[in-house]
Design a protein around this motif. Structure first.
Motif, short mmCIF file in Angstrom:
data_model
loop_
_atom_site.label_atom_id
_atom_site.label_comp_id
_atom_site.label_asym_id
_atom_site.label_seq_id
_atom_site.Cartn_x
_atom_site.Cartn_y
_atom_site.Cartn_z
N UNK A 135 29.14 49.15 38.59
CA UNK A 135 30.36 49.44 39.34
C UNK A 135 31.60 49.04 38.58
N UNK A 136 31.54 47.91 37.87
CA UNK A 136 32.68 47.46 37.07
C UNK A 136 32.95 48.46 35.93
N UNK A 137 31.90 48.87 35.24
CA UNK A 137 32.07 49.83 34.14
C UNK A 137 32.66 51.14 34.66
N UNK A 138 32.14 51.61 35.78
CA UNK A 138 32.67 52.84 36.37
C UNK A 138 34.14 52.69 36.76
N UNK A 170 40.65 38.64 36.65
CA UNK A 170 41.21 37.81 37.71
C UNK A 170 40.19 37.62 38.84
N UNK A 171 39.52 38.71 39.21
CA UNK A 171 38.52 38.60 40.28
C UNK A 171 37.40 37.65 39.92
N UNK A 172 36.93 37.74 38.68
CA UNK A 172 35.84 36.87 38.23
C UNK A 172 36.30 35.42 38.19
N UNK A 173 37.45 35.17 37.58
CA UNK A 173 37.94 33.79 37.45
C UNK A 173 38.30 33.18 38.79
N UNK A 174 38.94 33.96 39.66
CA UNK A 174 39.39 33.43 40.95
C UNK A 174 38.21 32.97 41.80
N UNK A 194 29.30 37.05 44.35
CA UNK A 194 30.59 37.34 44.96
C UNK A 194 31.67 37.48 43.89
N UNK A 195 31.63 36.61 42.87
CA UNK A 195 32.60 36.68 41.78
C UNK A 195 32.44 37.99 41.01
N UNK A 196 31.20 38.41 40.80
CA UNK A 196 30.96 39.66 40.08
C UNK A 196 31.41 40.87 40.91
N UNK A 197 31.21 40.79 42.22
CA UNK A 197 31.70 41.87 43.09
C UNK A 197 33.22 41.91 43.07
N UNK A 241 26.60 35.91 54.37
CA UNK A 241 26.88 36.77 53.21
C UNK A 241 28.35 37.16 53.18
N UNK A 242 29.00 36.93 52.03
CA UNK A 242 30.43 37.22 51.93
C UNK A 242 30.70 38.60 51.35
N UNK A 243 29.67 39.22 50.75
CA UNK A 243 29.85 40.55 50.17
C UNK A 243 30.40 41.58 51.14
N UNK A 244 29.87 41.66 52.38
CA UNK A 244 30.41 42.64 53.32
C UNK A 244 31.89 42.42 53.64
N UNK A 245 32.34 41.17 53.62
CA UNK A 245 33.76 40.91 53.88
C UNK A 245 34.61 41.35 52.69
N UNK A 246 34.11 41.10 51.48
CA UNK A 246 34.83 41.59 50.30
C UNK A 246 34.91 43.11 50.31
#
Length: 269
Positions: A135-138, A170-174, A194-197, A241-246
């Protein structure tokens, strides 16, 4: 005549989205289990009989079968048609907002990744690397395409690509910083997935809209978590799970980020 063409286009887009939703169901079931998402073809998880093409029609197949396998009569989860219908509605919403454009194709992919990751996180409390990384590459490829097509210049390409890279970093570091803070406080605050998402979201949205999506996600997570505790559905400190909130924050930002930021700036500046 024009109205008929528009109606047929909307039906086609919904059907396309529902078909992608059917594949998302396969990904959500098979990827965490380490199974191929392409082979074997769709089959009943109970009796393992391969589904017929007419049984596998998104949404309608479940209705025709009355929610049960044709062969062993086992119940088929309602989530399958719900995911298919939801994906169809998301595809239609994107199409109605962005029309026929590269933005529409890109955001269809982005929303599909978000939905698949959300469901997997709900099921397994994990966010698989193959999905977050691809997803990041895309997202970066999307920035390159939209950057070049916006003003047909290498400067536009570089500007958009840098926006995606900065958003991803920024997303990864934050979120890794939040996880480290949790470790310091001897309490898990955020998972590595979550950081990777968040990095994936930053690649698609850019750093400004990533911050907005993250704020919305944290707000929704806090409200749902507190509500669940008050209703005795969860204990204090129990992980959710925090992924659905992100993903929800990304959805809201994708469709309403600009007016939200504009209203915020007018209110406070």
């Amino acid at each position: 005549m024009e109205t008929l063409i528009v109606a047929l286009a909307n039906v086609f887009v919904f059907a396309l989205g529902a078909s992608i939703g059917s594949f998302i169901n396969v990904v959500v079931y098979r990827l965490p289990a380490g199974l191929s998402v392409l082979w074997p073809p769709s089959r009943c998880p109970h009796c393992l009989n391969q589904l017929k093409a007419y049984d596998n029609v998104p949404v309608l197949g479940w209705v025709w079968l009355k929610g049960r396998c044709r062969y062993c009569k086992s119940k088929i989860s309602l989530r399958y048609p719900v995911v298919e219908a939801t994906t169809g509605m998301i595809f239609l919403l994107v199409f109605l907002i962005f029309n026929i454009s590269t933005l529409t194709l890109g955001y269809w992919a982005f929303c599909s990744w978000l939905l698949a990751l959300s469901l997997i996180d709900l099921d397994t409390m994990t966010l698989p690397n193959p999905l977050t990384k691809s997803g990041l590459v895309l997202g970066l490829i999307f920035q390159i395409i939209t950057g070049y097509s916006s003003d047909a210049s290498w400067a536009g390409l570089a500007r958009h690509l840098m926006m995606g890279i900065v958003g991803a970093v920024l997303g990864l570091w934050l979120f890794e910083a939040i996880a480290l803070l949790g470790i310091f406080l001897q309490k898990e605050a955020m998972g590595a997935g979550d950081a990777k998402l968040a990095a994936m979201m930053g690649a698609w949205l850019g750093w400004k809209y990533l911050l907005l999506a993250g704020f919305i996600a944290c707000t929704l997570g806090a409200l749902v978590g507190i509500g669940a505790i008050l209703l005795s559905q969860r204990k204090w400190g129990q992980k959710i799970p925090f992924g659905p909130f992100l993903a929800s924050g990304a959805f809201i930002t994708l469709f309403g980020g600009k007016p939200i930021l504009t209203a915020y700036l007018q209110l406070f500046f």
